[in-house]
Design a protein around this motif. Structure first.
Motif, PDB file in Angstrom:
ATOM      1  N   PHE A   1       0.845  -1.191   0.000  1.00 45.26           N
ATOM      2  CA  PHE A   1       0.000   0.000   0.000  1.00 45.26           C
ATOM      3  C   PHE A   1       0.888   1.252   0.000  1.00 45.26           C
ATOM      4  O   PHE A   1       1.897   1.306   0.695  1.00 45.26           O
ATOM      5  N   GLY A   2       0.492   2.228  -0.803  1.00 47.48           N
ATOM      6  CA  GLY A   2       1.145   3.526  -0.782  1.00 47.48           C
ATOM      7  C   GLY A   2       2.227   3.749  -1.811  1.00 47.48           C
ATOM      8  O   GLY A   2       2.651   4.886  -2.005  1.00 47.48           O
ATOM      9  N   ASP A   3       2.675   2.701  -2.483  1.00 49.03           N
ATOM     10  CA  ASP A   3       3.743   2.885  -3.469  1.00 49.03           C
ATOM     11  C   ASP A   3       3.206   3.574  -4.716  1.00 49.03           C
ATOM     12  O   ASP A   3       3.714   4.612  -5.139  1.00 49.03           O
ATOM     13  N   THR A   4       2.185   2.997  -5.323  1.00 49.03           N
ATOM     14  CA  THR A   4       1.497   3.593  -6.458  1.00 49.03           C
ATOM     15  C   THR A   4       0.007   3.393  -6.273  1.00 49.03           C
ATOM     16  O   THR A   4      -0.433   2.496  -5.540  1.00 49.03           O
ATOM     17  N   VAL A   5      -0.799   4.211  -6.969  1.00 46.69           N
ATOM     18  CA  VAL A   5      -2.247   4.029  -6.899  1.00 46.69           C
ATOM     19  C   VAL A   5      -2.628   2.672  -7.468  1.00 46.69           C
ATOM     20  O   VAL A   5      -3.429   1.938  -6.879  1.00 46.69           O
ATOM     21  N   GLU A   6      -2.034   2.323  -8.600  1.00 46.32           N
ATOM     22  CA  GLU A   6      -2.360   1.041  -9.232  1.00 46.32           C
ATOM     23  C   GLU A   6      -1.988  -0.124  -8.327  1.00 46.32           C
ATOM     24  O   GLU A   6      -2.740  -1.101  -8.196  1.00 46.32           O
TER      25      GLU A   6
ATOM     26  N   GLU B   1       8.364  11.139   2.084  1.00 43.95           N
ATOM     27  CA  GLU B   1       7.842   9.891   1.546  1.00 43.95           C
ATOM     28  C   GLU B   1       6.518   9.536   2.210  1.00 43.95           C
ATOM     29  O   GLU B   1       5.602   8.990   1.554  1.00 43.95           O
ATOM     30  N   ALA B   2       6.377   9.838   3.494  1.00 39.77           N
ATOM     31  CA  ALA B   2       5.101   9.599   4.160  1.00 39.77           C
ATOM     32  C   ALA B   2       3.997  10.414   3.502  1.00 39.77           C
ATOM     33  O   ALA B   2       2.899   9.901   3.232  1.00 39.77           O
ATOM     34  N   ASP B   3       4.273  11.685   3.218  1.00 36.66           N
ATOM     35  CA  ASP B   3       3.287  12.531   2.548  1.00 36.66           C
ATOM     36  C   ASP B   3       2.893  11.951   1.193  1.00 36.66           C
ATOM     37  O   ASP B   3       1.718  11.925   0.822  1.00 36.66           O
ATOM     38  N   ARG B   4       3.890  11.455   0.448  1.00 30.17           N
ATOM     39  CA  ARG B   4       3.604  10.902  -0.874  1.00 30.17           C
ATOM     40  C   ARG B   4       2.731   9.664  -0.768  1.00 30.17           C
ATOM     41  O   ARG B   4       1.741   9.519  -1.510  1.00 30.17           O
ATOM     42  N   GLN B   5       3.076   8.766   0.148  1.00 26.97           N
ATOM     43  CA  GLN B   5       2.313   7.531   0.264  1.00 26.97           C
ATOM     44  C   GLN B   5       0.907   7.778   0.806  1.00 26.97           C
ATOM     45  O   GLN B   5      -0.058   7.104   0.391  1.00 26.97           O
TER      46      GLN B   5
ATOM     47  N   VAL C   1      -2.585   6.618  -1.158  1.00 20.61           N
ATOM     48  CA  VAL C   1      -3.694   5.865  -0.586  1.00 20.61           C
ATOM     49  C   VAL C   1      -4.993   6.654  -0.683  1.00 20.61           C
ATOM     50  O   VAL C   1      -6.053   6.096  -1.023  1.00 20.61           O
ATOM     51  N   ARG C   2      -4.931   7.943  -0.435  1.00 23.20           N
ATOM     52  CA  ARG C   2      -6.148   8.755  -0.524  1.00 23.20           C
ATOM     53  C   ARG C   2      -6.720   8.733  -1.938  1.00 23.20           C
ATOM     54  O   ARG C   2      -7.945   8.656  -2.124  1.00 23.20           O
ATOM     55  N   ARG C   3      -5.868   8.769  -2.939  1.00 24.34           N
ATOM     56  CA  ARG C   3      -6.349   8.705  -4.325  1.00 24.34           C
ATOM     57  C   ARG C   3      -6.922   7.325  -4.651  1.00 24.34           C
ATOM     58  O   ARG C   3      -7.923   7.211  -5.360  1.00 24.34           O
TER      59      ARG C   3
END
Length: 291
Positions: free
Chosen positions: A17-22, A50-54, A58-60
């Motif tokens: 979880f969190g790496d990419t939306v796909e 990186e936390a912000d990005r992940q 997940v939100r997307r």
């Protein structure tokens, strides 16, 4: 059968979880195919950027899959001495500013957070998080029962993966699990994969805390996937025979469990099936405020 809901899961189907939306969508789909109806996407301790990005990833993904119920941040407010598979350099103190930053970054998507209550500022952080509607779990902690009980009194209502990354129960220090057993307000997560906790102890936990045990997987990307090399946050993980460890060590790095298999482990240990199914369904959902 209850609506199986995994409130502590880091990935599956070969994807964290969190790496990419796909990849996040694929991980949720892998657990769904294995019988889990809904998940809370768990993220380990990460550097701030990186936390912000992940979190954003997940939100997307949540916008596309209603079966992803929200975020669980397992860190960064953890005890360094009980960090387990977490990156020590990514741990932080739960200052007012740090908590406010996480709440802002998650934008209402934060369902649960795990923290160590003995850290400076942790009890005040619990007040803030609970007021924001977040379920606070006690875990990755060196605290004894007295401090943990104080955390429960401040609003923490869950224990993260009981018996792992915390003191056990002994004659003169009952630790976080003992404190939770004595407090009917508190639910208790357990990883019933036969590796993290002896199945006979899992069964004893069901008997000691009826209606308060929550089955979780703490699964990483290799759940519902093949053995091999994976990543958990910034750490390399080796999976052999379904057992995930930090590369080059024997430190467990989550699991490759699914909730249906957790139920079967419990039943084989003597837990009535209806109780095991409730622990993976209705009790889990109630622990994070869902009916």
């Amino acid at each position: 059968m209850s609506v199986l809901t995994d409130i502590h899961c880091h990935g599956g189907g070969g994807h964290p979880f969190g790496d990419t939306v796909e990849g996040t969508l694929a991980a949720a789909a892998a657990h769904r195919e294995a019988g889990t109806h809904a998940v809370v996407a768990s993220l380990v301790s990460l550097p701030l950027a990186e936390a912000d990005r992940q979190i954003d990833v997940v939100r997307r993904a949540m916008e596309q899959d209603p079966g992803i119920l929200g975020l669980h941040l397992e860190g960064p407010f953890l005890a360094p001495s009980r960090k387990g598979a977490h990156d020590a350099d990514s741990l932080a103190a739960p200052t007012g500013d740090a908590v406010a930053r996480l709440l802002d970054a998650t934008g209402g998507a934060l369902r649960q957070i795990t923290l160590a209550p003995e850290l400076p500022g942790a009890l005040d952080a619990i007040d803030t998080l609970v007021a924001a509607g977040v379920t606070v779990a006690i875990g990755h902690t060196d605290a004894g029962a007295r401090v943990v009980t104080e955390a429960f009194d401040r609003g923490a209502t869950l224990v993260t993966h009981a018996f792992n990354a915390m003191h056990g129960i002994s004659a003169r220090e009952i630790g976080p699990v003992g404190a939770a057993l004595a407090d009917d307000r508190v639910a208790i997560e357990v990883i019933a994969d036969g590796t993290h906790v002896d199945p006979s102890l899992v069964a004893a936990l069901f008997r000691a805390a009826p209606g308060r045990v929550v089955l979780v997987t703490d699964a990483m990307a290799a759940a519902a996937a093949a053995d091999g090399r994976y990543r958990l946050g910034s750490r390399d993980v080796e999976v052999r025979d379904g057992r995930a460890v930090i590369a080059g060590t024997q430190t467990l790095a989550g699991s490759t469990l699914t909730l249906r298999r957790a139920i079967e482990v419990c039943v084989a240990a003597g837990v009535p099936r209806d109780e095991a199914e409730a622990a993976a369904g209705a009790t889990a959902r109630a622990a994070i405020g869902l009916g």
